[in-house]
Scaffold this motif. Structure first.
Motif, PDB file in Angstrom:
ATOM      1  N   THR A   1      -1.237   0.411  10.771  1.00 47.30           N
ATOM      2  CA  THR A   1      -2.098  -1.272  11.326  1.00 47.30           C
ATOM      3  C   THR A   1      -1.003  -1.272  12.283  1.00 47.30           C
TER       4      THR A   1
ATOM      5  N   ALA B   1       0.358   1.849   6.105  1.00 47.46           N
ATOM      6  CA  ALA B   1       0.569  -0.123   6.938  1.00 47.46           C
ATOM      7  C   ALA B   1       2.489  -0.489   6.873  1.00 47.46           C
ATOM      8  N   TYR B   2       3.150  -0.145   6.167  1.00 46.16           N
ATOM      9  CA  TYR B   2       4.446  -0.601   5.966  1.00 46.16           C
ATOM     10  C   TYR B   2       6.022  -0.413   6.421  1.00 46.16           C
TER      11      TYR B   2
ATOM     12  N   TYR C   1      -2.669   0.382  -3.267  1.00 49.47           N
ATOM     13  CA  TYR C   1      -3.903  -0.416  -2.459  1.00 49.47           C
ATOM     14  C   TYR C   1      -5.583  -1.078  -2.623  1.00 49.47           C
TER      15      TYR C   1
ATOM     16  N   SER D   1      -1.832  -5.042  11.669  1.00 44.82           N
ATOM     17  CA  SER D   1      -1.621  -6.182  10.625  1.00 44.82           C
ATOM     18  C   SER D   1      -0.378  -6.765  10.699  1.00 44.82           C
ATOM     19  N   LYS D   2       0.466  -6.193  10.263  1.00 50.09           N
ATOM     20  CA  LYS D   2       1.833  -5.863   9.671  1.00 50.09           C
ATOM     21  C   LYS D   2       2.596  -6.223  10.530  1.00 50.09           C
TER      22      LYS D   2
ATOM     23  N   GLY E   1      -6.758  -1.149  13.551  1.00 50.54           N
ATOM     24  CA  GLY E   1      -5.964   0.036  12.121  1.00 50.54           C
ATOM     25  C   GLY E   1      -6.134   0.858  13.088  1.00 50.54           C
TER      26      GLY E   1
ATOM     27  N   ARG F   1      -7.868  -7.574  13.834  1.00 54.73           N
ATOM     28  CA  ARG F   1      -8.634  -6.416  13.274  1.00 54.73           C
ATOM     29  C   ARG F   1      -8.438  -5.244  13.950  1.00 54.73           C
TER      30      ARG F   1
ATOM     31  N   SER G   1      -8.048  -0.765   9.626  1.00 56.95           N
ATOM     32  CA  SER G   1      -7.656   0.255   8.689  1.00 56.95           C
ATOM     33  C   SER G   1      -8.940  -0.092   7.832  1.00 56.95           C
TER      34      SER G   1
ATOM     35  N   CYS H   1       0.036   5.906  -0.532  1.00 57.29           N
ATOM     36  CA  CYS H   1       0.320   4.799   0.075  1.00 57.29           C
ATOM     37  C   CYS H   1       1.603   4.390   0.227  1.00 57.29           C
TER      38      CYS H   1
HETATM   39  C1  PLP Z   1      -2.537  -4.262   5.343  1.00 55.98           C
HETATM   40  C2  PLP Z   1      -2.269  -3.579   4.589  1.00 55.98           C
HETATM   41  C3  PLP Z   1      -3.425  -2.513   5.472  1.00 55.98           C
HETATM   42  C4  PLP Z   1      -4.219  -3.003   6.416  1.00 55.98           C
HETATM   43  O1  PLP Z   1      -5.294  -3.124   6.208  1.00 55.98           O
HETATM   44  P1  PLP Z   1      -6.224  -3.581   7.922  1.00 55.98           P
HETATM   45  O2  PLP Z   1      -7.891  -3.597   7.370  1.00 55.98           O
HETATM   46  O3  PLP Z   1      -5.737  -3.058   8.883  1.00 55.98           O
HETATM   47  O4  PLP Z   1      -5.497  -5.125   7.816  1.00 55.98           O
HETATM   48  C5  PLP Z   1      -3.735  -1.205   5.057  1.00 55.98           C
HETATM   49  N1  PLP Z   1      -3.498  -0.154   4.370  1.00 55.98           N
HETATM   50  C6  PLP Z   1      -2.460  -1.395   3.190  1.00 55.98           C
HETATM   51  C7  PLP Z   1      -1.718  -0.532   2.372  1.00 55.98           C
HETATM   52  C8  PLP Z   1      -2.199  -3.112   3.355  1.00 55.98           C
HETATM   53  O5  PLP Z   1      -1.406  -3.338   2.921  1.00 55.98           O
END
Ligand code: PLP
Length: 350
Positions: A207, A182-183, A107, A209-210, A220, A218, A81, A151
């Motif tokens: 993303t 992201a969540y 964030y 990533s979670k 997003g 990597r 992201s 966020c």
């Molecule tokens: C973890 C997170 C992301 C993810 O970032 P990446 O670069 O996709 O790993 C984005 N926004 C928030 C608020 C996060 O906590």
């Protein structure tokens, strides 16, 4: 004054001619490819990595469009992201002149990216229970405001933001509204992607990533109007998502139905952690979480953080963050990891 994307865009961006990669000019899969100075014999590592990947990741986007119920043309994929955050600032914010609105505590990357790009930040703190103050936010915006970052569920507080407040911003803000989801997989709220057709100023970030468990790859996602997505595609590095990443993400997308199970397992462990942590006398408060982490308020956060580090258990000290005084953020781990944390805290002597 209505939303006007052309006016929002930095003037020089509209004059850019994109890098035309070899693979842009001929999109067929079969053929003899002597156009990109690749190694025709193969790779020095196991696997076939000698050809440049699809710059627009269409295989992923076609599948992802079905999973997320959007059009493939409404999707941008970035190197995390973080790449989308950076590209948005470079597309819309004139360094030293324009600003973005941030809503602390939030964030950290929005501010870092703004700093790198020399973009001013206007800050409107959340309320004590981490909700928006929409009137104050709208009052803070000025003619140089280009983007607001919301966020939800929020990091580091873990709560979801009230939808009515987000709608008030969407309805009354003439710049870009970025909702960082992201969540979202851990939340019972529907994604704001359902509103893309109604709000040309909306961009939703998610993303892999979670919940998807692909942080190392990597990648997003950004969802917005085709016009906004085209701008991001225009200014991104041509091959920003590696071929190996594309392969693995496609594989993950076929497992999309399993996400619900991952989320359920996370909730079981989150409940377990919350129940265990609530028993310690030095814990003042556990904030309700709609994510895969919890924020807790404690006595002497720094001491607990340092004590855990000495036990090689690493959590996040957020006590220096505004509205998070004496707060620690803990990611939900496996049962064994959570038990180790609780055991260590049990032996903690303030
Ligand atoms: C973890 C997170 C992301 C993810 O970032 P990446 O670069 O996709 O790993 C984005 N926004 C928030 C608020 C996060 O906590």
């Amino acid at each position: 004054m209505a939303f006007n994307l052309d006016k929002l865009l930095r003037p020089h961006i509209s004059k850019i001619k994109p890098y035309s990669s070899a693979r842009d000019e001929y999109s067929g899969k079969a053929g003899i490819f002597l156009d990109a100075n690749e190694n025709p014999f193969g790779s020095m590592a196991e696997g076939s990595f000698n050809r440049y990947p699809d710059p627009y990741q269409w295989d992923i986007k076609q599948k992802l469009a079905k999973v997320k119920n959007v059009q493939a043309e409404q999707i941008f994929l970035g190197n995390g992201s973080d790449e989308a955050i950076d590209l948005l600032m470079r597309a819309f914010c004139i360094p030293g002149q324009d600003n973005i609105i941030l809503l602390p505590p939030t964030y950290g990357m929005y501010e870092v990216s703004a700093g790198i790009n020399d973009i001013n930040t206007l800050k409107v703190n959340l309320t004590g229970d981490y909700q928006l103050r929409p009137d104050a936010i709208l009052a803070a915006a000025n003619e140089h405001t280009k983007i607001i970052f919301i966020c939800s569920p929020n990091n580091p507080s873990g709560n979801k933001v009230k939808r009515a407040d987000i709608y008030q911003i969407l309805d009354n803000f003439n710049a870009l509204v970025v909702i960082d989801e992201a969540y979202i997989d851990f939340s019972d709220e529907p994604s704001f992607t359902t509103e893309l057709g109604n709000y040309p100023n909306l961009l939703v970030m998610q993303t892999f990533s979670k919940a998807w468990g692909l942080a190392s790859l990597r990648i997003g996602m950004a969802f917005a109007s085709e016009e906004i997505i085209n701008i991001l595609n225009l200014i991104k590095p041509p091959y920003n998502i590696s071929g190996l990443t594309q392969e693995k993400v496609l594989e993950a997308l076929y497992n999309a139905p399993l996400i619900g199970k991952v989320v359920k397992d996370t909730f079981v462990e989150r409940d377990f952690l919350e129940a265990g942590i609530s028993k310690f006398p030095f814990v003042q408060k556990i904030y309700p979480s709609h994510a895969n982490f919890i924020l807790i308020k404690v006595d002497a956060a720094r001491n607990i953080y340092q004590y855990l580090i000495n036990q090689t258990i690493i959590i996040r000290d957020r006590s220096k963050v505004i509205l998070c005084e004496e707060c620690l953020r803990i990611s939900v781990g496996t049962r064994a990891e959570n038990e180790a944390l609780l055991k260590a805290l049990n032996l903690y002597n303030p």
